[in-house]
Structures are given as structure tokens and as C-alpha cells.
Enzyme design. Structure first.
Site, PDB file in Angstrom:
ATOM      1  N   GLU A  61       0.821  -1.225   0.000  1.00 22.00           N
ATOM      2  CA  GLU A  61       0.000   0.000   0.000  1.00 22.00           C
ATOM      3  C   GLU A  61       0.845   1.261   0.000  1.00 22.00           C
ATOM      4  O   GLU A  61       0.559   2.225  -0.692  1.00 22.00           O
ATOM      5  CB  GLU A  61      -0.952   0.018   1.207  1.00 22.00           C
ATOM      6  CG  GLU A  61      -2.155  -0.884   1.070  1.00 22.00           C
ATOM      7  CD  GLU A  61      -1.843  -2.334   1.409  1.00 22.00           C
ATOM      8  OE1 GLU A  61      -0.691  -2.619   1.802  1.00 22.00           O
ATOM      9  OE2 GLU A  61      -2.743  -3.178   1.279  1.00 22.00           O
ATOM     10  N   HIS A 130     -11.731  -4.881   8.631  1.00 21.56           N
ATOM     11  CA  HIS A 130     -12.204  -4.552   7.283  1.00 21.56           C
ATOM     12  C   HIS A 130     -13.492  -3.737   7.308  1.00 21.56           C
ATOM     13  O   HIS A 130     -14.204  -3.682   6.315  1.00 21.56           O
ATOM     14  CB  HIS A 130     -12.496  -5.833   6.480  1.00 21.56           C
ATOM     15  CG  HIS A 130     -11.276  -6.603   6.109  1.00 21.56           C
ATOM     16  ND1 HIS A 130     -10.518  -7.289   7.029  1.00 21.56           N
ATOM     17  CD2 HIS A 130     -10.664  -6.812   4.904  1.00 21.56           C
ATOM     18  CE1 HIS A 130      -9.505  -7.896   6.416  1.00 21.56           C
ATOM     19  NE2 HIS A 130      -9.571  -7.615   5.130  1.00 21.56           N
TER      20      HIS A 130
END
Lengths: 327, 316, 82, 357
Positions: A61, A130
Site C-alpha cells: 500500500e 475490514h
């Protein structure tokens, strides 16, 4: 042109439109190519545009978000997709230390026209890593613009706006919205960044929210209207900049404020909005401001617990009633 | 290598050396504040590498970047003014020592988070590749960066995407005060780069001739489309991590030993006819001018505090 | 003391006793008490003050001769001349 | 230890603004000392303390509006120790910010909507719809309106009138004044008050109150003197203990009272302790005055203009200074006979003015 499509398709539509029009636009992120996107937004784009412009990245990321910055500095218009907001924390160094700061610390020399899209929010039993809503957190950072599309129209329009912006724009797409259908009109120009939208007018309560909670707020307003409580629902659309003007005008009309925010209460965007109302419209208030936020727990897996943790139509209705009783 | 080039390289290294010595003086006089990381001792790396670049190439550096900015051709005046916090500074006084930026020379900082510049350099190289520009992006960082995840993420992407990028690791043996051997299982950094299938070499960073020649060759390869190259330059900083520290982490004798390898002395030994006196004189003038420029600089109005947050005015 | 000075002294005292009155409200040939709503009390105060300034005492029997600004000015002027 | 509270300075007074403290914590105060100024709908009034002691605590800041009865200060006896515990303040009115703003716009006191507790916009809207408020030019008008309405609604008035030959009294006064400096002169107004007071001594039933369903005669004679304010409005402060004052003293006290009334510096006793009202509109030229009694008083004396008129005495007709004296009485407390007796006494006194000294 008017068409009915899903939120997901509206985002995809905007990406396709932009990539067809502008060769410098490209999409980069985990599983955006061969897999078709974690939430299937980019399904079919690899075939259409090829691997040079639909770039599958490794699970890096920080590197690919930073690469987005570098590419933007180099003249490209990258769209970086981060699969979910929790993963964006791995790229926080790039988002905060570089993206948000560069223009300022270079004394105005280097603007970063970067678009970062990510999925946000709970409700799909994905557990604590999440499911969070951290957009309010990002709204803390000067230099970033924080967009939270609720409608199918905005799912499309906000990407268009973000790509047209010279500065970094983060778009938070709520996971529960991807399958929602709506109308997309591609003929009218999008409502600018920083403009809130009054989704429903009312005279008794100003209900301020964004993202999927606009849907819940509208449901709540419908229920409350049967009780004679007339709720005005404001979709903020943009958490940074905030549309103070629209908020204050509505507060001056209804004198009661209810904020629905999927973030946690402490240090949240709802707290910021309350502070601004206090600063700018204190003497319009006829009751203490109220809010419905996510319970202060990591989002649990079990459905009943997750539902209890998140703002719900019923909790919004109940809080609105309390608010009316208080004035 | 000829005498002209030797003179040029010597002069650039001397400029960095004397400029930073002046910085120490001005820091002591409180004209310069904040962190001040000095490059003294490492001049050969920046000077040697920059010599291989053309004006279009892009450069990313770290918080120890005065030398890189000077070697890249950023004028000493706006650099000194930046250290003074003046609006004539190369970052309008918004950056300071750790955040020198200059669009004209494609100098992208001045990134003060260790490894923070690598992903951006990757993106810059990616844009060159996508836009089919034949240019090279050079990214400088210290050996401390090797411990960060972004280092590995970035090297992987560079190799994977076959990017026109030159990684220059300035291995001065200490990440602040912690020696490399205390933090890495494998202290040969070039081997780590090689594991990503990147052409990787370890060179003497105190020898400007070797740095310049290696850089020349690697940049040529990159321009030829052969993908990323990794240069590990073994070097040493003669001064503390930032202005002053107690230097408890290294022996004085070690510092003295490395000072024997001073790149300026070394180059002079190789080219005894370098006109040192002439260079000293001219550089003294340049530095006096830079100080004067900075002294005479103006302070940006506090009314403009919130400028440069967005490209156009945006309410918070 | 000139006529003008006497006149001004009277005006000053009226304004002193009745601060809400404006100089323009004082019409020379109008009854002071009636037109300016000055009661017998205030009127006495005005005469007391003028006595101190001008040195002329108005006996009660002469009150009719000092009913207007004009008359009062003339009254004091004549008294001073004597 | 005792609380000094916002005094009621009139039956119609609900609250006042504490304008200025004239004492500070630690000051020694004596009975009757003026310790603060408050602004009421009738103007600024000095308020007195009724005990001796030391100011222990000032509970209310200057420029704060307080309802009647709100503790303003703590006074402790000279030998008592200073108080340590915090005195609980009256419960704050919890008005919403919007209600506060609206109330200000409407000119409504929040305390008139709720003595304590909560006030929201809804209450103000209800208030506005129920009592379409005519915004008063000033509070004084409101206060007068209230008292006079109450008077007319509650008090059955009777009216008596008589013509009084004022020539003897005025001649006497003129002769007296002729011997005095201008500063020592007595005005007819003072003379008339003195005459009324002497008459009241003879007919005390008119000097007092109708309270708790019965008449109460007051020993002190504190006539409320109607004093017009030039800017409009009328105040009737009491001339305290006039029964103990000579004519000169009456004149002096009247002068002082008029000056202080117009300067807004009245004392609370002067605002609350009137036992009868005297209204003298003679200066304005009216011939007779039929007053409205100020509750809980039971009488009001009206004195008209003194003017030249034909006067028959025996067979001869001559021109004399004539004044109409009227009396309005509360029929619950007295009958016309009492009133008639009073007017007769008044007349007699004025015919033999020596007694007035």
C-alpha cells in the site's frame, strides 16, 4: 443522458469515461486488474485498457500509494484504489507525510493531483480489520479533500470532480452502497466539491450525515414524518471542506441538530460539526445537539453485535424523538 | 577524467563543504534553527552522481540534502534563505533544512521520513515510462532506510515494472546513532537489492572519481532501457547526526580514520594541480553572497500562513 | 453685564435645571414654565441660581414680570441699571 | 447571618437590575445604609439594608437582573465568623440559546416565562400567540398601566370636591417669603402638602391601606407626591414622615425628593411606603384633579390650579385666589363623610395659615 445503474457501475462508468478521454489517467491497486477489483468496481477494465493502465500492484500500500504521488508529480492522473480503509493505514506515511504536505512544504511548487479511492464502513460482517469508517479521521488533515459519495450520481460525479482537481482527493465508497441502484444523469455538471446537498427538506430537525447513512436518515425521516416530525436531511458529500453555509442555514431554520456518523464519537467528524455549529450558530439552537455514531468498539463479527454497533434507522428515529422532547 | 572535470568536481565538493561550515556558524548564531543534518564527509556521493545526470532528470533526496541540492544546481542563495526561513527560500521558508524543493531543477526534496521518498521516486519513474520520456529518476537514501518496509516494496516495484530509476544508498554506517551491524542481519546492502533482480554494485563513496564514473555508466544503462540500478556508496559523515550530538556511538579514532579518506583531500592527491586557492576564494564569495541574500531576505506575511494547502483557496 | 450675557445666563440655567431641553426649545416670548414644563420648583431653582450669578433677587410679586425669556432678560437688565 | 434580598419596591415589581454595589465584602454597614442601586421599571433606586453588620458575600454581579426575593448579599453580625460554605444561588433559567435570542428580540424577560427550569422556542411562540405584546415604549408606562388597571378593577372610588379660597394662605406666604432670601422661600406646593398632612392628622382614616380585606391606618404620614418626569412618565415617591416635619423641613425634603426623583436616585422606602397620594397638576393649568387611588392606599388628594375667581363672602362679591381640592376615597375603607371631613379640615387650615409653620 439518464440511465439506471448500480453505484459500482457508476464508479466504473466514471473511470472508463476518464480513461477514454485522457491518456494520463490510469488505475492502480491490489486486484484491480485480473481479479476485477476487491469490490468488482474495475471488472472488465483490464480487458478494455490493458495492463499498462490497469495496474495490479503487489500488497504494498505504501509503495503504490507513494508511486501514485510520484506519477502525479510526473504529469499522470493516477487513480489509486486501496481495497479498504483499514489497509490505507499501511499507506498513511505517504498519504499524510507526502500527499498532504508536499504543496505546502515545497512553498507552493509541487501540487499532487492524486485520486485515492477506498471502500469504507461496516455492515457486511467483515470484522474489526475490514469494517471501519475512518474518513472523519482523514478529514482532520489539511491538504486533503475528503469525499463521501452517497448517491449513484455522486459515485460517478465525485470521481469526475476528483480527477479535475489539482490536489489530492480521497473518495470513500461505502461497502453497502455498491449494489444500490439509482439514476445517473451525465448531462448536468456535477455539484462542486465542498457543497452539501439537502436530500429532504424539513422544518423541525436538521439531520446531518453522509454516505450510507443518508439512506438510513431518509428512512428515519419517513417514519418521523408520520409522527408529525419534519426532518431535513443533509448529505454532506464532502467532509473536507465542510459546507458550513448549508449546515448553518438549515440549523437557523430548524433549531435542532442531529448528526449521524459511522465513525466513533470521540474526536469524530460529528464532533467537529457540533463544534462549528456551536461557533457559528449557537444562538439558533433550541435543544442540545444530538448524534448517532458507531459504538466505541472495534466492529464485531457477529451480525447482531455488528448491527448494534452501527447507526440504524431505529436508533436515528429514537434520537430524533428525544431531540423533539427536549425542546 | 581530466583536470577540468577534476576541477569541477573539486569545486562542487568544496562548495558543499564550505556552505555547510557556514551553516554551522549561522546555526550557532541562531540564524538557522530546527534540525540541521550535515553532509560533510559525504560530498563525493552527491557530486559524483549528479554529474551523470542531465537537466531533465528527477532527484529525490532525504533530510540530509543540502549537498544534493547544491550539487544538483539549486542556487546557494535560496538554499541559505530557506535555512533562514525567509520567503526567498527555495521552499518559501515553509520547508527548512529538511525540505528543500526546487521545481526548475526537478529536485523533489527534502523528504524527511526515512524511505518516504522511495515510493514517490517509483511513481515518478513510472510516469516517465508511461509517458515514454527518456529520463532517469535518482533516489538518494541512507542505509537506515533498508530496514523499512517501503524500501522493499519500492525495490520490488522498480524491478517488477522495469523502471528507469537509480537507487543511491549512502551507507554511512549509522542510522542516527545505531550502527548497521546492530540492525541488519545482512550488512551488505547491495546483496539485498540484488535479491530483487536489480543490477547492484557496492562502490567507494569517498572517491568522487569512482562515484562519477560508476554513475555515468549506470545512468547510461538506465537510459538504454535496462531497468533500475542500485549503487551502494560506502561513505562516512564527519560530523554528528544533526548539528551536535555526543557521538557516544562511535570512536573518535574511527572518525579520524575516515577523515584520512576525505574526498576533497583524496581528489587533490590524485590531481595535485587543482587550483585550490582559486576555488576557495571564489567559493568564499559565493557563500558570503548567500549569507547576505538570506540576511536581506524578507519574512512571509503571517496573513499568508494558510497558503499552499490547496492549489486554489479552499475553506477548511 | 450686557443684555446678551444676561440672556445667555438665563438660558444656561434653564438648560442646567432641565437637561433634556434644547436651546432651540426656548422661545423668547413664550411662558417659560408652561412651554418648557418647568414646575414652580424648578422655576425657583432657576431664580435662585440667577440670583447668585447676576445678583438680583426676584421677589414673588414680580414673578409675572419674569414669565418669558424676553421679560426676564429685560427685568434683570433694568434691575442692574438701577 | 442573614440574606439581603432584592426588595419589592412596589406591588407591581417583579424584578430589577442590580446596577451598582455601593459596598464591598468586609464593609461594615449600618441600618438604613444605602448599599446598592437597582434599576426598576421606575428608574434607578437606591436600596437600603435593614440591619447592622458586615458584608460577608456579594452574591450577584452588577448589571444582573434579579427577581424580587433573590438573595443579593450575605450580611453577618459583627461578632459572627465569615461564612465558608457557598450559598446556593437561585436556580438558573435554562433557556435554549435560540430561546434567549428570541426573547431578546421580543423584549420578553425569560423570568416572565419561567421562574426556573427550562425555556424553549415553543414557550415563546405560545407566549407571543396568547399575549400579543404591545412593545412598551418603556417599562414605567407598563408599571403604571398595571397598577392603575388594578386600582380601577378593585377599588370602588368616591369623589368629593371643594373650592378653597387660597388668598389668605398665599398672602401669608408672600409676606413670609418677602422676609427671606430667595433660597429660603417656600413654594405653595410645600405649603399645600403641609396643609394636607395637618388635615390628615385630624382625619387619619384616609392615611393608610386596604390590606387583607380590611383598613389599616398608618401612623406615619408618607404622602406619595406625584412628580412628572420631563421625558414622560410619573413617579409618586413618598415624602417620608411628613407628619414630623415643619413647613421649612417639608419644603426642604420636597426639594430633595424632586431632585433625586429626576436624577433616578430614589430609595426603596420612598418607592414602597406611600400612605396616601397627593397630585398637584396646578402648574399645568388644570382646575381640578380626579385621581385614581394607588393600591393598597385608600385615598388620593388632587389639587388644581390656583386662579383668580369671583368669590362671594356674605353679601359681597370679590376676586380671590381659588383652588379646587378633590379627594378620591376607597369606599371600602371610608365613606364620603370621612372625605368631607378631610376637605373641610384642609380648608380651615388654609384659612388660618399661621398653623402651617
Amino acid at each position: 443522458m439518464n440511465s439506471t445503474l448500480t453505484y459500482r457501475e457508476a464508479v466504473r462508468h466514471a473511470i472508463v469515461e476518464a480513461m477514454e478521454k485522457d491518456q494520463t489517467v490510469f488505475l492502480m491497486g491490489e486486484d484491480v486488474g485480473h481479479y476485477g477489483g476487491g469490490y468488482a468496481v474495475s471488472m472488465g477494465l483490464l480487458e478494455q485498457f490493458g495492463s499498462e493502465r490497469i495496474i495490479d500492484t503487489p500488497l504494498s500500500e505504501s509503495a503504490f500509494t507513494g508511486a501514485g504521488i510520484g506519477a502525479a508529480l510526473g504529469g499522470m492522473r493516477p487513480i489509486v484504489e486501496i481495497m479498504t480503509v483499514n489497509f490505507s493505514l499501511l499507506a498513511l506515511d505517504q498519504i499524510m507525510n507526502n500527499t498532504a504536505n508536499l504543496l505546502h512544504m515545497s512553498g507552493g511548487q509541487f501540487n499532487v493531483p492524486l485520486v485515492i479511492r477506498m471502500a469504507t464502513g461496516g455492515g457486511k460482517q467483515l470484522g474489526a480489520q475490514h469494517s471501519h469508517s475512518l474518513e472523519g479521521w482523514y478529514a482532520h488533515i489539511p491538504g486533503l479533500k475528503i469525499l463521501t459519495p452517497y448517491s449513484v450520481q455522486d459515485a460517478h460525479d465525485m470521481l469526475v470532480l476528483a480527477l479535475a482537481d489539482p490536489d489530492p482527493v480521497l473518495i470513500f465508497e461505502h461497502v453497502l452502497l455498491y449494489n444500490k441502484k439509482g439514476t445517473l444523469n451525465t448531462d448536468t455538471p456535477p455539484l462542486a466539491i465542498g457543497k452539501a446537498k439537502i436530500e429532504r427538506t424539513g422544518k423541525d430537525i436538521t439531520l446531518i450525515t453522509y454516505g450510507v447513512n443518508v439512506l438510513k436518515a431518509l428512512e428515519a425521516a419517513q417514519i418521523l414524518s408520520l409522527e408529525g416530525i419534519d426532518v431535513e436531511v443533509i448529505d454532506l458529500r464532502s467532509l473536507r471542506p465542510l459546507d458550513d453555509k448549508t449546515i448553518m442555514a438549515s440549523v437557523s431554520k430548524t433549531h435542532r441538530v442531529l448528526i449521524v456518523d459511522e465513525g466513533w464519537k470521540s474526536g469524530s467528524i460529528s464532533a467537529e460539526i457540533m463544534a462549528r455549529i456551536n461557533e457559528q450558530a449557537f444562538f439558533e439552537l433550541d435543544a442540545p445537539m444530538r448524534r448517532v455514531c458507531t459504538a466505541e468498539v472495534p466492529i464485531p463479527y457477529a451480525s447482531h453485535l455488528e448491527q448494534a454497533a452501527l447507526p440504524q434507522t431505529e436508533t436515528i428515529v429514537a434520537m430524533a424523538r428525544t431531540l423533539m422532547e427536549e425542546s | 577524467m581530466d583536470l577540468d572535470l577534476a576541477n569541477t568536481l573539486y569545486r562542487e565538493m568544496l562548495l558543499i563543504r564550505r556552505f555547510e561550515e557556514k551553516c554551522v556558524e549561522m546555526y550557532s548564531k541562531e540564524k538557522i534553527r530546527g534540525f540541521l543534518h550535515l553532509y560533510i564527509g559525504e560530498e563525493a556521493v552527491a557530486v559524483g552522481v549528479m554529474h551523470a545526470l542531465n537537466s531533465e532528470d528527477a532527484v529525490f533526496a532525504t533530510y540530509r540534502e543540502h549537498g544534493h541540492a547544491l550539487a544538483r544546481g539549486v542556487h546557494p542563495n535560496p538554499i541559505m534563505a530557506e535555512l533562514y526561513g525567509k520567503e526567498q527560500g527555495c521552499s518559501r521558508g515553509r520547508g527548512g533544512s529538511m525540505h528543500l524543493f526546487d521545481a526548475k531543477t526537478h529536485f523533489y526534496g527534502g523528504i524527511a521520513i526515512v524511505t518516504g521518498g522511495l515510493p514517490m521516486a517509483i511513481g515518478m519513474a513510472l510516469s516517465d515510462k508511461m509517458m515514454k520520456r527518456n529520463r532517469v529518476t535518482v533516489c538518494f537514501f541512507g542505509e537506515g532506510a533498508v530496514a523499512e518496509g517501503e524500501f522493499h516494496e519500492s525495490l520490488n516495484l522498480a524491478a517488477l515494472w522495469h523502471l528507469p530509476i537509480l537507487f543511491v544508498c549512502e551507507n554511512n554506517l549509522y542510522a542516527m546513532g545505531t550502527a548497521l551491524e546492530f540492525t541488519q542481519s545482512e550488512t551488505n546492502i547491495s546483496l539485498k537489492a540484488a535479491s530483487y533482480r536489480i543490477t547492484s554494485t557496492q562502490i567507494d563513496g569517498m572517491n568522487v572519481t569512482q562515484v562519477a564514473e560508476s554513475a555515468q555508466e549506470t545512468v547510461r544503462q538506465i537510459r538504454a532501457g535496462n531497468g533500475p540500478v542500485f549503487l551502494e556508496c560506502l561513505t562516512y559523515r564527519f560530523r554528528a547526526h544533526s548539528m551536535y550530538d555526543a557521538e557516544l556511538y562511535r570512536q573518535k579514532s574511527e572518525v579520524e580514520e575516515w577523515k584520512q579518506k576525505d574526498p576533497l583531500v583524496r581528489l587533490h592527491q590524485d590531481w595535485p594541480t587543482i587550483n585550490i586557492a582559486q576555488h576557495e576564494k571564489e567559493i568564499a564569495q559565493i557563500i558570503d553572497d548567500a549569507v547576505e541574500f538570506a540576511e536581506n531576505g524578507t519574512l512571509e506575511s503571517v496573513d499568508d500562513l494558510e497558503k499552499f494547502i490547496y492549489s486554489s483557496e479552499v475553506a477548511p | 453685564m450686557t443684555q446678551e450675557q444676561i440672556r445667555q445666563a438665563i438660558i444656561d440655567q434653564i438648560l442646567e435645571i432641565a437637561p433634556d431641553i434644547e436651546q432651540g426649545d426656548i422661545i423668547p416670548d413664550k411662558n417659560i414654565q408652561r412651554s418648557l414644563e418647568i414646575d414652580s420648583f424648578d422655576f425657583l431653582k432657576i431664580l435662585t441660581a440667577l440670583n447668585e450669578i447676576i445678583g438680583v433677587e426676584v421677589p414673588e410679586k414680580d414673578y409675572a414680570k419674569v414669565d418669558t425669556l424676553e421679560h426676564m432678560t429685560e427685568y434683570f437688565r433694568e434691575k442692574l441699571l438701577k | 447571618m442573614s440574606e439581603f434580598v432584592m426588595p419589592s419596591l412596589g406591588a407591581d415589581m417583579e424584578s430589577a437590575i442590580l446596577m451598582e454595589w455601593l459596598v464591598k465584602v468586609g464593609d461594615h454597614v449600618t441600618k438604613g445604609q444605602v448599599i446598592a442601586e437597582v434599576e426598576t421599571s421606575k428608574g434607578v433606586i437606591e436600596i437600603e439594608v435593614f440591619e447592622e453588620g458586615i458584608v460577608d458575600k456579594l452574591l450577584v454581579k452588577e448589571e444582573t437582573e434579579c427577581a424580587v426575593g433573590t438573595p443579593l448579599a450575605i450580611i453577618r453580625g459583627s461578632d459572627e465568623a465569615a461564612v465558608t460554605q457557598v450559598i446556593e444561588k437561585a436556580e438558573r433559567i435554562k433557556a435554549s440559546p435560540a430561546a434567549r435570542k428570541k426573547a431578546k428580540e421580543m423584549g420578553v424577560e425569560l423570568s416572565s416565562l419561567a421562574a426556573s427550569g427550562k425555556v424553549h422556542l415553543a414557550q415563546l411562540e405560545t407566549f407571543a400567540s396568547k399575549a400579543p405584546k404591545i412593545i412598551a415604549p418603556n417599562g414605567m408606562r407598563q408599571a403604571i398601566a398595571k397598577a392603575m388597571s388594578r386600582s380601577n378593577a378593585e377599588i370602588p372610588h368616591y369623589y368629593l370636591s371643594t373650592s378653597i379660597n387660597m388668598t389668605p394662605a398665599l398672602n401669608w406666604l408672600e409676606a413670609l417669603n418677602a422676609t427671606r432670601t430667595i433660597a429660603q422661600r417656600i413654594l405653595p406646593a410645600a405649603l399645600l402638602i403641609r396643609a394636607v398632612v395637618l388635615a390628615l392628622k385630624e382625619v387619619p382614616e384616609l392615611n393608610g391601606f386596604w390590606q387583607d380585606g380590611g383598613p389599616q391606618i398608618s401612623e406615619q404620614i408618607n404622602p406619595g407626591i406625584a412628580i412628572a418626569l420631563r421625558k414622560g412618565g410619573l413617579i409618586t415617591p413618598a415624602l417620608i414622615n411628613t407628619n414630623e416635619l415643619s413647613l421649612d423641613e417639608t419644603m426642604h425634603s420636597l426639594g430633595d425628593l424632586i431632585s433625586r426623583t429626576r436624577a433616578g436616585k430614589l430609595r426603596n422606602t420612598e418607592m414602597t411606603q406611600q400612605t396616601i397620594t397627593i397630585t398637584n397638576l396646578g402648574d399645568l393649568g388644570v382646575e381640578s384633579v380626579y385621581g385614581v387611588i394607588y393600591p393598597p392606599q385608600v385615598a388620593i388628594v388632587g389639587l388644581g390650579r390656583i386662579m383668580d375667581a369671583p368669590w362671594a363672602q356674605g353679601d359681597s362679591l370679590s376676586v380671590r385666589k381659588i383652588m379646587q381640592a378633590t379627594l378620591a376615597g376607597d369606599h371600602r375603607a371610608t365613606d364620603g363623610r370621612t372625605g368631607a371631613l378631610f376637605l373641610d379640615k384642609l380648608n380651615q387650615i388654609l384659612q388660618d395659615p399661621q398653623e402651617l409653620l
